[in-house]
Each structure stands twice: as C-alpha cells, then as structure tokens.
Design a protein around this motif. Structure first.
Motif, PDB file in Angstrom:
ATOM      1  N   SER A   1       6.090   7.893   7.736  1.00 46.20           N
ATOM      2  CA  SER A   1       4.698   7.772   8.150  1.00 46.20           C
ATOM      3  C   SER A   1       3.846   8.750   7.362  1.00 46.20           C
ATOM      4  O   SER A   1       4.179   9.934   7.244  1.00 46.20           O
ATOM      5  N   LEU A   2       2.758   8.254   6.797  1.00 46.55           N
ATOM      6  CA  LEU A   2       1.777   9.102   6.121  1.00 46.55           C
ATOM      7  C   LEU A   2       0.913   9.759   7.186  1.00 46.55           C
ATOM      8  O   LEU A   2       0.166   9.093   7.903  1.00 46.55           O
TER       9      LEU A   2
ATOM     10  N   ASP B   1      -3.346  -2.833  -6.349  1.00 43.48           N
ATOM     11  CA  ASP B   1      -4.662  -3.461  -6.352  1.00 43.48           C
ATOM     12  C   ASP B   1      -4.645  -4.747  -5.520  1.00 43.48           C
ATOM     13  O   ASP B   1      -5.634  -5.082  -4.867  1.00 43.48           O
ATOM     14  N   VAL B   2      -3.513  -5.455  -5.509  1.00 45.21           N
ATOM     15  CA  VAL B   2      -3.403  -6.678  -4.707  1.00 45.21           C
ATOM     16  C   VAL B   2      -3.590  -6.355  -3.233  1.00 45.21           C
ATOM     17  O   VAL B   2      -4.232  -7.105  -2.478  1.00 45.21           O
ATOM     18  N   HIS B   3      -3.038  -5.234  -2.802  1.00 50.36           N
ATOM     19  CA  HIS B   3      -3.142  -4.811  -1.402  1.00 50.36           C
ATOM     20  C   HIS B   3      -4.598  -4.639  -0.979  1.00 50.36           C
ATOM     21  O   HIS B   3      -5.036  -5.200   0.037  1.00 50.36           O
TER      22      HIS B   3
ATOM     23  N   ASN C   1       0.497  -0.313   2.641  1.00 49.83           N
ATOM     24  CA  ASN C   1       1.053  -0.954   1.457  1.00 49.83           C
ATOM     25  C   ASN C   1       2.464  -0.482   1.115  1.00 49.83           C
ATOM     26  O   ASN C   1       2.702   0.138   0.085  1.00 49.83           O
ATOM     27  N   LEU C   2       3.410  -0.811   1.974  1.00 48.57           N
ATOM     28  CA  LEU C   2       4.796  -0.407   1.748  1.00 48.57           C
ATOM     29  C   LEU C   2       5.399  -1.117   0.548  1.00 48.57           C
ATOM     30  O   LEU C   2       5.020  -2.232   0.203  1.00 48.57           O
TER      31      LEU C   2
ATOM     32  N   THR D   1       9.308   1.364   2.221  1.00 48.44           N
ATOM     33  CA  THR D   1       8.880   2.759   2.307  1.00 48.44           C
ATOM     34  C   THR D   1       7.531   2.916   1.623  1.00 48.44           C
ATOM     35  O   THR D   1       7.083   2.040   0.873  1.00 48.44           O
ATOM     36  N   LEU D   2       6.877   4.042   1.874  1.00 45.54           N
ATOM     37  CA  LEU D   2       5.596   4.321   1.248  1.00 45.54           C
ATOM     38  C   LEU D   2       5.747   4.409  -0.268  1.00 45.54           C
ATOM     39  O   LEU D   2       6.768   4.875  -0.781  1.00 45.54           O
TER      40      LEU D   2
END
Length: 319
Positions: free
Chosen positions: A183-184, A49-51, A28-29, A35-36
C-alpha cells in the motif's frame, strides 16, 4: 467547472501540468505482479499513461453529460464493458455509437466514432474493423510517466476476504481469501501533458457533437481539463485501489520560447526532503522545487491559460 482564458494562438504545442495525491492507495498496479510500479532506487511510484487516460475518459463522460455535450452512451468510445459489466469488442462499440446517434446504414461512415465521441479527437485511436482501417493520431499525451516527485513509504498489509476454512476436527485452517498487498501510504503525482493544437484541429474539425467552429482549441481543452479534474474529485472510483486519490492543481500554458523538457520525476533531485509522508510536506517540497521547473518550461503568468488548485492546496505555483 474550470474555465480557461483565451489561448495566445491556435497552433503549436500547449502544456498542462496536473498534480494529484494518493493516500493509502494502490494506483495502477503492475498487471504481472499485482504490486505497485516503483523505482527501486529512489522509491518513487509511477503509473502508466494508459492508466491516467482511462480515468480522464471517465471524467470527460461525467462532464459531458452534466453539460449536455453528448447523449448517454456516446460520449466516450473506449468503454470496454457495458453497464452490467459485460465485455464488448471494438465492432460492438462502433455499432452502439451508430445506434445511439441514429445513423442510418446508408449514412454510416468509417469515421462515425471519431465524429461522435469526445475522447477520440483528444487521444486518437486505431480503427480496426474490416474494410474500415485507418489511424487517428493522438493530440494529447503525457510526455513522461506520471510519477511522484519524492520517495514514498510503502506498507505491507494482510487482508482476509473469506470465511475461515475448517478442518475435519473443526480447527481453523488457512483461508483461501487471504493475501498480503503493498500500500502506498502517501504520494504526490505529477503528470505533464503535451497538446498538439494542429493535430487537435485536424481530429476535431468535423465533430458532430462538439463542433470545431463552436469550441475550437479552448473548448476542447476545457473538456479535457474538466474531465481530468472530475476523475480525481467528484467522480473518483470507489475501489480500494483508486478511491483515495485527489486532484490538487492543474496548470496550463503555451510557451513563447524554447523550453527545457525536464521530466517532473527529476524534481526528486531538487527537493531537500526526499521522503514525503503527507500533504503539508508535499506542498513544501513543491514550493521549493516547482518554480524553477516551470521557468524552464516557459510557464509564467503571461503564458498561462489556466491555473486551478484544490481548496486545501496552498501552492505558490509560480514562486
């Protein structure tokens, strides 16, 4: 398939806590910065929440087709592209639902989408077609943004997806497809859902595919929970941003008394180890902080209607 126990009552609110982990992913960028999404002070990563609803819809479709709850193409309304990736607008989607369900022109009703799609009684929608305007209130929604309960390690990765660009003398120049992305490395996300059973009954009582008399609240919650689980297990997206996300547990209950309304993100203040880098550390942190959190939400063995964990999730949910 995840099966639910009977609900204590068909009215009031029920709650579902869902935990999933992301490993070397970019969930969910931010659409403006690519970006995160992150709390800069605590380094907690969050999503919208949409993601997560987008993924639940995808899982519900897979669950519905697998269990013959709906015809292909009609299980989910909010599919904004066809199977070839072509965009379709709201009116086109409604027309497709009516065509798939063989609803004649004289029998068409402005609530056809609500009565034939499995996502709309759950998540609601605004029906915005000429002479057919009305709103359907959502019955299920996240109370807070889905978020990691801990601080995360973020790495910067260089990527090159293009052939090199050659200069006049044959020298290699900067490649147009090069980019640096964040990157997470590891994140354990918690999302807390509130289900308004009264609204669910109103939205679903005239459904043509999954009738209220046959399923009632328990059946609709099984549709939602199994869709949620499938979206993060057997029916994950293969893309770089989404593929490394895995369901870990789902817990559902109906409070019998007042609750604390604590945000899952506040578990950050309750764990002794703030930055968590792997699965085992996440489970240790949850075993430390989650029991008190759930007690505040009046979640106990007597109020539960579902408790399901992944095979590798050694979580003592109730302490």
């Amino acid at each position: 398939m995840i099966k639910l126990n009977s609900l204590n009552k068909e009215t009031g609110n029920a709650y579902i806590l869902f935990g999933h982990e992301a490993i070397q992913a970019r969930p969910n960028l931010d659409p403006y910065t690519s970006t995160l999404r992150m709390n800069d002070e605590t380094m907690q990563v969050y999503t919208s929440d949409v993601h997560i609803k987008h993924h639940v819809r995808r899982g519900i479709k897979a669950y519905a087709l697998e269990n013959k709850l709906s015809q292909p193409g009609s299980a989910i309304f909010y599919e904004k592209e066809d199977e070839y990736g072509n965009a379709r607008d709201f009116a086109t989607r409604i027309s497709l639902i009516r065509e798939t369900q063989e609803i004649s022109k004289k029998d068409q009703d402005k609530k056809d989408a609500l009565h034939h799609c499995l996502d709309l009684p759950l998540f609601g929608y605004v029906h915005a077609v000429k002479n057919e305007n009305f709103n359907v209130t959502n019955a299920i929604n996240t109370l807070f943004r889905p978020v990691t309960f801990h601080s995360c390690e973020i790495k910067s990765l260089g990527r090159n997806n293009a052939f090199p660009t050659l200069g006049k003398e044959g020298e290699v120049k900067e490649s147009a497809g090069s980019a640096t992305v964040d990157s997470l490395e590891y994140g354990f996300f918690l999302s807390l859902w509130e289900i308004n059973l009264n609204m669910l009954k109103i939205n679903a009582q005239d459904h043509k595919v999954f009738k209220w008399d046959d399923a009632q609240s328990k059946g609709w919650l099984e549709v939602f929970i199994n869709g949620l689980w499938k979206a993060y297990t057997t029916d994950r997206f293969p893309s770089f941003t989404q593929r490394s996300q895995f369901a870990q547990f789902v817990l559902g209950w109906q409070p019998s008394s007042d609750v604390s309304y604590e945000n899952p993100s506040d578990l950050f203040d309750k764990v002794s180890k703030k930055q968590i880098k792997n699965h085992s550390e996440a489970i240790s942190g949850l075993n430390e902080a989650l029991p008190a959190f759930l007690e505040g939400w009046d979640c106990s063995k007597s109020t539960q209607f579902v408790s399901h964990t992944a095979k590798n999730c050694n979580l003592d949910i109730l302490g």
